[in-house]
Structure formats: structure tokens, C-alpha cells
Design a protein around this motif. Structure first.
Motif, short mmCIF file in Angstrom:
data_model
loop_
_atom_site.label_atom_id
_atom_site.label_comp_id
_atom_site.label_asym_id
_atom_site.label_seq_id
_atom_site.Cartn_x
_atom_site.Cartn_y
_atom_site.Cartn_z
N LEU A 77 0.83 -1.21 0.00
CA LEU A 77 0.00 0.00 0.00
C LEU A 77 0.86 1.26 0.00
CD1 LEU A 77 -2.88 -0.91 2.49
CD2 LEU A 77 -3.06 -0.55 0.02
N GLU A 78 1.95 1.22 0.77
CA GLU A 78 2.82 2.39 0.83
C GLU A 78 3.49 2.65 -0.51
OE1 GLU A 78 3.95 5.73 2.48
OE2 GLU A 78 2.72 4.24 3.52
N ALA A 79 3.96 1.59 -1.17
CA ALA A 79 4.57 1.75 -2.49
C ALA A 79 3.54 2.24 -3.51
CB ALA A 79 5.18 0.42 -2.94
N ALA A 80 2.32 1.72 -3.40
CA ALA A 80 1.27 2.13 -4.32
C ALA A 80 0.90 3.60 -4.11
CB ALA A 80 0.04 1.24 -4.14
N ARG A 81 0.82 4.02 -2.86
CA ARG A 81 0.48 5.42 -2.57
C ARG A 81 1.54 6.37 -3.12
NH1 ARG A 81 -1.41 4.73 3.76
NH2 ARG A 81 -3.60 4.16 3.36
N ALA A 82 2.79 5.97 -3.01
CA ALA A 82 3.86 6.81 -3.54
C ALA A 82 3.75 6.93 -5.06
CB ALA A 82 5.22 6.23 -3.15
N ALA A 83 3.37 5.84 -5.71
CA ALA A 83 3.22 5.87 -7.17
C ALA A 83 2.01 6.71 -7.58
CB ALA A 83 3.09 4.45 -7.71
N VAL A 84 0.90 6.58 -6.83
CA VAL A 84 -0.30 7.36 -7.13
C VAL A 84 0.00 8.85 -7.01
CG1 VAL A 84 -2.61 7.95 -6.31
CG2 VAL A 84 -1.94 5.56 -6.52
N ALA A 85 0.81 9.22 -6.01
CA ALA A 85 1.15 10.63 -5.80
C ALA A 85 1.93 11.21 -6.97
CB ALA A 85 1.94 10.79 -4.51
N LYS A 86 2.56 10.35 -7.77
CA LYS A 86 3.34 10.79 -8.92
C LYS A 86 2.56 10.70 -10.23
CE LYS A 86 7.93 9.71 -7.04
NZ LYS A 86 7.55 10.19 -5.72
N THR A 87 1.30 10.28 -10.15
CA THR A 87 0.48 10.19 -11.36
C THR A 87 0.17 11.59 -11.87
OG1 THR A 87 -0.51 8.12 -10.56
CG2 THR A 87 -1.67 9.29 -12.31
N ALA A 88 0.50 11.84 -13.13
CA ALA A 88 0.41 13.19 -13.70
C ALA A 88 -1.04 13.62 -13.93
CB ALA A 88 1.18 13.24 -15.01
N VAL A 89 -1.30 14.89 -13.63
CA VAL A 89 -2.62 15.49 -13.87
C VAL A 89 -2.41 16.76 -14.69
CG1 VAL A 89 -4.70 16.44 -12.84
CG2 VAL A 89 -3.47 14.59 -11.67
N SER A 90 -2.98 16.81 -15.88
CA SER A 90 -2.82 17.99 -16.73
C SER A 90 -3.75 19.11 -16.27
CB SER A 90 -3.15 17.63 -18.18
OG SER A 90 -4.54 17.36 -18.32
N PRO A 91 -3.45 20.35 -16.63
CA PRO A 91 -4.35 21.46 -16.29
C PRO A 91 -5.75 21.27 -16.85
CG PRO A 91 -2.20 22.28 -17.00
CD PRO A 91 -2.21 20.82 -17.27
N GLU A 92 -5.85 20.61 -18.01
CA GLU A 92 -7.17 20.38 -18.61
C GLU A 92 -8.01 19.45 -17.73
OE1 GLU A 92 -4.38 21.84 -21.52
OE2 GLU A 92 -4.28 20.07 -20.21
N ILE A 93 -7.38 18.43 -17.15
CA ILE A 93 -8.10 17.50 -16.28
C ILE A 93 -8.52 18.22 -14.99
CG2 ILE A 93 -7.87 15.44 -14.83
CD1 ILE A 93 -8.27 14.79 -17.76
N THR A 94 -7.64 19.03 -14.44
CA THR A 94 -7.99 19.79 -13.25
C THR A 94 -9.19 20.69 -13.52
OG1 THR A 94 -5.66 19.82 -12.58
CG2 THR A 94 -7.13 21.39 -11.50
N GLY A 95 -9.18 21.36 -14.67
CA GLY A 95 -10.32 22.21 -15.04
C GLY A 95 -11.59 21.41 -15.22
N TYR A 96 -11.46 20.19 -15.77
CA TYR A 96 -12.62 19.31 -15.99
C TYR A 96 -13.26 18.94 -14.66
CZ TYR A 96 -15.28 15.29 -17.80
OH TYR A 96 -16.26 14.40 -18.14
N VAL A 97 -12.44 18.58 -13.67
CA VAL A 97 -12.95 18.24 -12.34
C VAL A 97 -13.67 19.43 -11.72
CG1 VAL A 97 -12.26 17.64 -9.98
CG2 VAL A 97 -11.23 16.43 -11.92
N VAL A 98 -13.06 20.60 -11.82
CA VAL A 98 -13.67 21.81 -11.26
C VAL A 98 -15.00 22.12 -11.95
CG1 VAL A 98 -13.41 24.32 -11.04
CG2 VAL A 98 -11.52 22.80 -10.43
N ASP A 99 -15.05 21.98 -13.27
CA ASP A 99 -16.27 22.28 -14.01
C ASP A 99 -17.41 21.34 -13.60
OD1 ASP A 99 -15.02 24.32 -15.34
OD2 ASP A 99 -14.60 23.15 -17.16
N ILE A 100 -17.09 20.07 -13.39
CA ILE A 100 -18.12 19.11 -12.95
C ILE A 100 -18.67 19.52 -11.58
CG2 ILE A 100 -18.49 16.74 -12.17
CD1 ILE A 100 -16.48 15.87 -14.35
N CYS A 101 -17.78 19.83 -10.67
CA CYS A 101 -18.22 20.17 -9.31
C CYS A 101 -18.98 21.49 -9.28
CB CYS A 101 -17.01 20.21 -8.38
SG CYS A 101 -16.23 18.59 -8.17
N ARG A 102 -18.55 22.46 -10.07
CA ARG A 102 -19.26 23.74 -10.12
C ARG A 102 -20.65 23.57 -10.74
NH1 ARG A 102 -16.34 28.28 -8.98
NH2 ARG A 102 -17.79 29.57 -10.19
#
Length: 333
Positions: free
Chosen positions: A227-252
Motif C-alpha cells: 500500500l505504501e509503495a502504491a500510494r507513492a506511485a499514485v502521488a506521482k500520477t500526472a494530472v494535466s491542467p485540462e483535467i484539473t479544469g474538468y474536475v472543477v467544471d463538474i463540481c461547479r
């Protein structure tokens, strides 16, 4: 190539550790299926919650193996688990622990409660009064328990899996919105299909005992190090600005929906981004795509919105509102 990670002991790990952790977590479905039939989405949701250091609300009618699911997960991950049956007379100290007077030493000593575990199964959490429900808030948010002014850290990993019955409301205390928001995911446990139910009955006819998971053949296939190794890898999973904006648009969009009186908060947006990253990594990618966000939108957001009474009377559900929003919010390319 992913950068090296360092564990708590100071040892350096590489992508090999993350790949091995992913492979171990992928075997969980097959292992838990030895005891629980046809609940792969719920198993995946629980793993996502563990990767995100979140908590899960399990909702389903009695008898769909919610308790068995959590016990099987704990066995397959070699984690300690405790179960608390929430009742109207349950006190906060019954969960967190209390100071006990020792007549031999003439001193008070702390007796830990069942919350000091890795997986806490809070069974029928909506059957206990708000005072006792709120005793879990500090544990869930701060991962510690304060008794008599002294904070005491909880074990790591720590996950609360709370169950509630969606059809029987007499004698229950609905969770307030502020506490619902503390749960990373709300997973609905459906009734099994006809074939799955036949498989369940066949197993019982052949001697399966849900109280003896060892006899069912469940063995540890992963552990805290994975779990610790997996969490470290998840923390390095790339998120583009477009995806961040997509998440915000859904929630708004939930805040502007005419069917809702309460939309998703910024904490909910953060949760959706976190679960999408965990799902992306579990599916073998080191970057998030819009489909990852869509895959986790319902379990991450359904308990963070509140329907208008008139919409509820017309048969509108939180899931249908979120699905409509997902179909209308522009998807980044």
C-alpha cells in the motif's frame, strides 16, 4: 521513468516496487471472490480509498455481504480489523477508548477502543445518535484520538468502512452533510444477479462458512508495504491542467443544478481528483484521462449533493443528476 521513492525505513524503492504493488492489488479481486461473489466494483472502491487514505460508506439492504466484504479485504491485505455494531445506547468512549482506574497502581491508564485498528467496520452507523457518530470525526480526519487532552495516533493504514441500510429509516439518525463529506466514497452494494445468487447458494451447500475465511482459502496477497509503495506511485500520477479544469467544471455544475439544494464543495473536488489518480494508476497509467474522472464521479460525489424535495418527489436521484452533468460538461481533448 518514475523517480525513486523512499519508504519509512529510509530504503529507496523504484518503479519495480510500484509494479509489484499494482500486481498484488490486482489479485485482490480473485482472492476476495473466494468469499464474496459479484462485488468487484465495491472491492475496487475500497482499494481506491486505501490508496487515497480515505474512508468508505457502504450502502445496501441487509444480507448483501457488506460485513463479509470488509473482513475478506482485511484478510487478503493482512490488516487488523475490528467491528463495532452501532446502537442507540453506544457511547463515544465505546469507540475511542477511555481512561480506566487501576486500583493496584492507584493511577488512570488509557484503554484503547476498537478504533485503534487498520480497518474499522462501523456497522449500521446511522443507528447511533449524532454525539457518538461525531466521535469518529477526529479519527477520520486527523487520524488520531484525543482523550483527556492527550492526542493518540491511530495505526497506519487506517480506514473506516461504515455501513447503512437504505430502506429502513425507523429508529435511525441520518448522517449530517458535514459528516457525509468526510467519507471519500459512497459505494452502493446491489443485490446479486440470478447467476451470482445461485453461486452463493451453491457455495453454502458445499459447506462454505462466512465466519471462517481461512477455511474459504483466503490468504494474504498484499500488505502495508504494498500500500505504501502504491500510494507513492499514485502521488506521482500526472494530472494535466485540462483535467484539473474538468474536475472543477463538474463540481461547479452541481452547485448550479436546479435539482440540487447543495452542490459539491471544494473538498469534494479534491476527492474526485484523488480518486481519479488512484484509478488511473490501478489501470496501469501514470497520467489521468477524462474517463478516470467519469469512472469515479458517482461514488465520489453522490453523497456530497442534496436533492430538492420536489426533485426527489419526481423520482430524481443524486446519481441521475451527476450523470446528466457528466453528459453536459465539455470533455477536454
Amino acid at each position: 521513468m518514475m523517480a525513486p521513492t523512499t519508504d519509512n525505513a529510509g530504503n529507496t524503492g523504484t518503479t519495480g516496487d510500484a509494479a509489484a504493488a499494482r500486481a498484488s492489488l490486482e489479485t485482490l479481486r480473485a482472492e476476495i471472490a473466494k468469499a464474496v461473489v459479484g462485488q468487484d466494483p465495491a472491492v475496487t472502491g475500497l482499494v481506491v480509498a486505501l490508496l487515497c487514505r480515505g474512508h468508505v460508506l457502504l450502502e445496501g439492504v441487509p444480507g448483501v455481504a457488506k460485513t463479509l466484504l470488509v473482513r475478506a479485504l482485511a484478510s487478503a491485505l493482512e490488516l487488523d480489523t475490528k467491528r463495532v455494531q452501532f446502537t442507540p445506547d453506544l457511547m463515544p468512549s465505546d469507540i475511542t477508548g477511555s481512561l480506566v482506574y487501576d486500583a493496584r497502581t492507584a493511577e488512570f491508564s488509557f484503554q484503547p477502543g476498537p478504533v485503534f485498528t487498520n480497518l474499522l467496520l462501523a456497522d449500521e452507523i446511522n443507528r447511533t445518535p449524532p454525539k457518538t457518530q461525531s466521535s469518529l470525526l477526529e479519527a477520520m480526519e486527523e487520524r488520531q484520538v484525543t482523550v483527556d487532552g492527550t492526542p493518540r495516533p491511530l495505526p497506519e493504514p487506517f480506514l473506516v468502512a461504515a455501513t447503512q441500510n437504505p430502506v429502513e429509516y425507523e429508529g435511525t439518525y441520518p448522517l449530517p452533510e458535514a459528516q457525509l463529506d468526510r467519507f471519500l466514497l459512497k459505494l452502493t452494494i446491489p443485490l446479486p444477479s440470478r447467476q451470482d445468487e445461485i453461486n452463493v447458494l451453491t457455495r453454502h451447500a458445499e459447506g462454505f462458512n462466512p465466519r471462517d475465511l481461512r477455511a474459504a482459502g483466503i490468504r494474504p496477497v498484499a500488505g502495508p508495504a504494498d500500500l505504501e509503495a502504491a500510494r507513492a506511485a499514485v502521488a506521482k500520477t500526472a494530472v494535466s491542467p485540462e483535467i484539473t479544469g474538468y474536475v472543477v467544471d463538474i463540481c461547479r455544475a452541481t452547485r448550479e443544478s436546479p435539482s440540487l439544494t447543495l452542490g459539491v464543495s471544494p473538498r469534494g473536488a479534491t476527492a474526485l481528483l484523488a480518486t481519479a489518480r488512484a484509478w488511473a494508476w490501478l489501470t496501469g497509467r501514470d497520467y489521468v484521462i477524462p474517463d478516470d474522472v467519469k469512472a469515479l464521479a458517482l461514488p465520489t460525489l453522490r453523497h456530497r449533493v442534496q436533492l430538492r424535495p420536489e426533485a426527489e418527489m419526481e423520482g430524481v436521484t443524486a446519481d441521475s443528476v451527476i450523470n446528466a452533468i457528466l453528459s453536459h460538461v465539455p470533455v477536454p481533448r
